[in-house]
Design a protein around this motif. Sequence first.
Motif, short mmCIF file in Angstrom:
data_model
loop_
_atom_site.label_atom_id
_atom_site.label_comp_id
_atom_site.label_asym_id
_atom_site.label_seq_id
_atom_site.Cartn_x
_atom_site.Cartn_y
_atom_site.Cartn_z
N ALA A 2 -37.45 44.98 -45.58
CA ALA A 2 -36.15 44.81 -44.94
C ALA A 2 -35.76 46.10 -44.19
O ALA A 2 -36.22 47.19 -44.51
N GLU A 3 -34.90 45.93 -43.22
CA GLU A 3 -34.49 47.06 -42.38
C GLU A 3 -33.86 48.19 -43.19
O GLU A 3 -34.11 49.37 -42.94
N HIS A 4 -33.03 47.84 -44.19
CA HIS A 4 -32.39 48.89 -44.99
C HIS A 4 -33.41 49.66 -45.83
O HIS A 4 -33.24 50.84 -46.08
N ARG A 5 -34.48 49.00 -46.24
CA ARG A 5 -35.53 49.68 -47.00
C ARG A 5 -36.30 50.66 -46.11
O ARG A 5 -36.65 51.75 -46.54
N ALA A 7 -35.07 52.17 -43.45
CA ALA A 7 -34.16 53.28 -43.19
C ALA A 7 -34.12 54.23 -44.39
O ALA A 7 -34.13 55.46 -44.22
N GLU A 8 -34.07 53.66 -45.60
CA GLU A 8 -34.04 54.49 -46.81
C GLU A 8 -35.34 55.29 -46.94
O GLU A 8 -35.32 56.48 -47.24
N ASP A 47 -43.47 49.86 -51.08
CA ASP A 47 -42.36 50.67 -50.61
C ASP A 47 -41.49 51.12 -51.78
O ASP A 47 -40.96 52.22 -51.78
#
Length: 88
Positions: A2-5, A7-8, A47
């Motif tokens: 996912a995009e938030h992963r 970014a993190e 991840d």
Amino acid sequence: MAEHRIAELLALLKPYWQHFPDLNLAEIMAQLANEAGFQGSLSDVSDDMLIYQLKMRQEKREAMIPGLAKDCEPDFKTAILQARGIIK
């Protein structure tokens, strides 16, 4: 992922990569996997494992996982009352 992963992971990778600027991304992933004790193929590195290793690598071995630490109550009675919804 996912995009938030993503970014993190990138936010956590930046200081690590700045500390080892001569390594490429594959070498960094291999180094992190090795630090975590991962023995499999680099393509099997998750991840979650990378994020956890980047977050916890500077902590003491006995340190509590950040996601669990926020819910930890030192007092058993308070923990029970919160679980039952009596107190916030």
